[in-house]
Design a protein around this motif. Structure first.
Motif, PDB file in Angstrom:
ATOM      1  N   ASP B  24      19.517  12.386  80.477  1.00  0.00           N
ATOM      2  CA  ASP B  24      20.546  12.605  79.471  1.00  0.00           C
ATOM      3  C   ASP B  24      20.292  13.966  78.824  1.00  0.00           C
ATOM      4  OD1 ASP B  24      20.383   9.433  79.489  1.00  0.00           O
ATOM      5  OD2 ASP B  24      22.307  10.043  78.627  1.00  0.00           O
ATOM      6  N   PRO B  25      21.135  14.954  79.106  1.00  0.00           N
ATOM      7  CA  PRO B  25      20.878  16.289  78.557  1.00  0.00           C
ATOM      8  C   PRO B  25      21.262  16.373  77.076  1.00  0.00           C
ATOM      9  CG  PRO B  25      22.962  16.268  79.716  1.00  0.00           C
ATOM     10  CD  PRO B  25      22.352  14.899  79.911  1.00  0.00           C
ATOM     11  N   ILE B  26      20.949  17.484  76.464  1.00  0.00           N
ATOM     12  CA  ILE B  26      21.354  17.737  75.085  1.00  0.00           C
ATOM     13  C   ILE B  26      22.877  17.887  75.061  1.00  0.00           C
ATOM     14  CG2 ILE B  26      21.250  19.406  73.192  1.00  0.00           C
ATOM     15  CD1 ILE B  26      18.347  19.983  74.067  1.00  0.00           C
ATOM     16  N   SER B  27      23.491  17.255  74.075  1.00  0.00           N
ATOM     17  CA  SER B  27      24.943  17.298  73.962  1.00  0.00           C
ATOM     18  C   SER B  27      25.433  18.746  73.863  1.00  0.00           C
ATOM     19  CB  SER B  27      25.383  16.514  72.719  1.00  0.00           C
ATOM     20  OG  SER B  27      26.767  16.592  72.553  1.00  0.00           O
ATOM     21  N   GLY B  28      26.442  19.074  74.671  1.00  0.00           N
ATOM     22  CA  GLY B  28      26.992  20.425  74.641  1.00  0.00           C
ATOM     23  C   GLY B  28      26.362  21.373  75.638  1.00  0.00           C
ATOM     24  N   LEU B  32      22.329  21.882  83.828  1.00  0.00           N
ATOM     25  CA  LEU B  32      21.307  20.846  83.973  1.00  0.00           C
ATOM     26  C   LEU B  32      20.497  21.130  85.219  1.00  0.00           C
ATOM     27  CD1 LEU B  32      21.711  17.069  83.329  1.00  0.00           C
ATOM     28  CD2 LEU B  32      20.582  17.844  85.417  1.00  0.00           C
ATOM     29  N   TYR B  33      19.174  20.984  85.103  1.00  0.00           N
ATOM     30  CA  TYR B  33      18.247  21.287  86.190  1.00  0.00           C
ATOM     31  C   TYR B  33      17.344  20.077  86.441  1.00  0.00           C
ATOM     32  CZ  TYR B  33      19.146  26.078  84.428  1.00  0.00           C
ATOM     33  OH  TYR B  33      19.718  27.247  83.998  1.00  0.00           O
ATOM     34  N   ALA B  93      15.894  19.394  82.799  1.00  0.00           N
ATOM     35  CA  ALA B  93      16.075  20.365  81.723  1.00  0.00           C
ATOM     36  C   ALA B  93      17.555  20.660  81.563  1.00  0.00           C
ATOM     37  CB  ALA B  93      15.308  21.647  82.009  1.00  0.00           C
ATOM     38  N   SER B  94      17.949  21.020  80.347  1.00  0.00           N
ATOM     39  CA  SER B  94      19.338  21.428  80.139  1.00  0.00           C
ATOM     40  C   SER B  94      19.369  22.715  79.326  1.00  0.00           C
ATOM     41  CB  SER B  94      20.141  20.324  79.440  1.00  0.00           C
ATOM     42  OG  SER B  94      19.758  20.168  78.093  1.00  0.00           O
ATOM     43  N   SER B  95      20.471  23.416  79.434  1.00  0.00           N
ATOM     44  CA  SER B  95      20.625  24.661  78.691  1.00  0.00           C
ATOM     45  C   SER B  95      22.100  24.919  78.438  1.00  0.00           C
ATOM     46  CB  SER B  95      20.004  25.835  79.445  1.00  0.00           C
ATOM     47  OG  SER B  95      20.759  26.148  80.603  1.00  0.00           O
ATOM     48  N   ARG B  96      22.336  25.885  77.564  1.00  0.00           N
ATOM     49  CA  ARG B  96      23.714  26.272  77.257  1.00  0.00           C
ATOM     50  C   ARG B  96      23.850  27.761  77.565  1.00  0.00           C
ATOM     51  NH1 ARG B  96      26.649  25.628  71.357  1.00  0.00           N
ATOM     52  NH2 ARG B  96      28.620  26.578  71.953  1.00  0.00           N
ATOM     53  N   PRO B  97      24.172  28.093  78.797  1.00  0.00           N
ATOM     54  CA  PRO B  97      24.256  29.503  79.193  1.00  0.00           C
ATOM     55  C   PRO B  97      25.230  30.283  78.320  1.00  0.00           C
ATOM     56  CG  PRO B  97      24.384  28.084  81.100  1.00  0.00           C
ATOM     57  CD  PRO B  97      24.492  27.196  79.882  1.00  0.00           C
ATOM     58  N   GLY B  98      24.803  31.513  78.019  1.00  0.00           N
ATOM     59  CA  GLY B  98      25.673  32.375  77.242  1.00  0.00           C
ATOM     60  C   GLY B  98      25.387  32.337  75.759  1.00  0.00           C
ATOM     61  N   LEU B  99      24.541  31.363  75.351  1.00  0.00           N
ATOM     62  CA  LEU B  99      24.247  31.244  73.922  1.00  0.00           C
ATOM     63  C   LEU B  99      23.345  32.386  73.465  1.00  0.00           C
ATOM     64  CD1 LEU B  99      24.831  29.326  71.568  1.00  0.00           C
ATOM     65  CD2 LEU B  99      22.668  28.203  72.035  1.00  0.00           C
ATOM     66  N   GLY B 100      22.426  32.783  74.313  1.00  0.00           N
ATOM     67  CA  GLY B 100      21.511  33.871  73.989  1.00  0.00           C
ATOM     68  C   GLY B 100      21.439  34.851  75.142  1.00  0.00           C
ATOM     69  N   PHE B 101      20.647  35.901  74.976  1.00  0.00           N
ATOM     70  CA  PHE B 101      20.508  36.895  76.026  1.00  0.00           C
ATOM     71  C   PHE B 101      19.891  36.290  77.277  1.00  0.00           C
ATOM     72  CE2 PHE B 101      20.358  40.943  77.885  1.00  0.00           C
ATOM     73  CZ  PHE B 101      19.123  41.124  78.479  1.00  0.00           C
ATOM     74  N   VAL B 102      18.880  35.462  77.069  1.00  0.00           N
ATOM     75  CA  VAL B 102      18.247  34.783  78.186  1.00  0.00           C
ATOM     76  C   VAL B 102      18.366  33.285  77.953  1.00  0.00           C
ATOM     77  CG1 VAL B 102      16.097  34.393  79.439  1.00  0.00           C
ATOM     78  CG2 VAL B 102      16.633  36.668  78.550  1.00  0.00           C
ATOM     79  N   ASP B 103      18.801  32.616  78.982  1.00  0.00           N
ATOM     80  CA  ASP B 103      18.999  31.184  78.924  1.00  0.00           C
ATOM     81  C   ASP B 103      17.700  30.450  78.628  1.00  0.00           C
ATOM     82  OD1 ASP B 103      20.293  28.798  81.357  1.00  0.00           O
ATOM     83  OD2 ASP B 103      20.313  28.824  79.170  1.00  0.00           O
ATOM     84  N   PHE B 107      13.334  20.937  78.137  1.00  0.00           N
ATOM     85  CA  PHE B 107      12.871  19.948  79.097  1.00  0.00           C
ATOM     86  C   PHE B 107      12.761  18.557  78.484  1.00  0.00           C
ATOM     87  CE2 PHE B 107      11.618  22.208  82.938  1.00  0.00           C
ATOM     88  CZ  PHE B 107      11.665  23.528  82.505  1.00  0.00           C
ATOM     89  N   GLY B 108      13.023  17.561  79.310  1.00  0.00           N
ATOM     90  CA  GLY B 108      12.733  16.193  78.941  1.00  0.00           C
ATOM     91  C   GLY B 108      11.267  15.883  79.210  1.00  0.00           C
ATOM     92  N   PRO B 109      10.824  14.661  78.860  1.00  0.00           N
ATOM     93  CA  PRO B 109       9.416  14.293  79.023  1.00  0.00           C
ATOM     94  C   PRO B 109       9.027  13.962  80.467  1.00  0.00           C
ATOM     95  CG  PRO B 109      10.632  12.478  78.107  1.00  0.00           C
ATOM     96  CD  PRO B 109      11.591  13.620  78.162  1.00  0.00           C
ATOM     97  N   GLY B 110      10.036  13.797  81.323  1.00  0.00           N
ATOM     98  CA  GLY B 110       9.740  13.536  82.723  1.00  0.00           C
ATOM     99  C   GLY B 110       9.668  12.064  83.070  1.00  0.00           C
TER     100      GLY B 110
END
Lengths: 109, 116
Positions: B24-28, B32-33, B93-103, B107-110
């Motif tokens: 379950d990634p972070i909302s928004g 997802l990796y 892992a999840s991320s929100r591309p474009g939010l910062g210069f580098v994505d 990570f989740g706990p696995g």
């Protein structure tokens, strides 16, 4: 085959000592990240370095990115038991992270 | 706020059985990796989802591995006919591309998978 080689693999030091972890690659990355991972948890980002020759300081941690953007180092000054963990470097190319095998750091009180 | 969650935290299975791991990634977060971490090794990239784009499956080690992401949120990694060499910690892992210069990937706990 690891794109990124980390050394040493294990490091055990006494509280108050300094330590350096190295991350080397034959590839050039657009940026390099350092993570710390504790048992049973996922890695947590410590820092991202982007520019060749860049040095970033985070309290007692100093991160350096090589001029050619192929290597990096993490230096911890006056290590504390709370610094114990697995330190991972990761090179970013497009959206993909390539990780080193990690350095397990143990700081003894 | 809630971070990335994964279930189950531990899974023990017998060789030849199928397993499903959930993330379950972070909302928004649109990206997802999935990664795999074997003992003494760094994280190995498995698969990447970004929005409605076709996933990058280039890291999947064999056709026994598959993953899907439903509704742009929850993801399931499925391993069919598990083998002992599949034993590892599977990290999402999840991320929100474009939010910062580098994505930045969170990570989740696995899920620790053990194949007997």
């Amino acid at each position: 085959t690891q794109l990124l080689e980390q050394s040493p693999q294990f490091l055990s030091i006494q509280e108050g000592e300094n330590l350096t972890v190295y991350c080397n690659s034959s590839s050039v990355f657009s940026s390099l990240q350092w993570y710390r991972q504790e048992p049973g948890e996922g890695p947590v980002l410590l820092v991202t370095v982007v520019t060749g020759g860049e040095v970033k300081k985070l309290k007692r941690l100093t991160f350096q990115f090589g001029d050619a953007r192929k290597d990096s180092s993490l230096h911890i000054t006056a290590a504390q038991p709370g610094d114990t963990g697995l330190y991972l470097c990761a090179g970013l190319s497009d959206y993909k992270l390539s990780f080193g095998a990690g350095t397990t750091v143990t700081v003894r009180a | 706020g809630a971070g990335v969650s994964q279930s189950p935290s531990n899974k023990v299975t017998e060789k030849g059985k199928d397993v499903e791991l959930r993330c379950d990634p972070i909302s928004g977060h649109t990206a997802l990796y999935w990664y795999r971490q074997s003992l003494g090794q760094g994280l190995e990239f498995l698969i990447y989802f970004q929005g409605n784009s076709a996933p990058d499956k280039s890291g999947l080690p064999s056709d026994r591995f598959s993953a899907e992401r439903t509704g742009g949120s929850v993801s399931t990694l499925t391993i069919q006919r598990t083998q002992q060499e599949d034993s590892a910690v599977y990290l999402c892992a999840s991320s929100r591309p474009g939010l910062g210069f580098v994505d930045e990937q969170f990570f989740g706990p696995g899920t620790r998978l053990t194949v007997l």
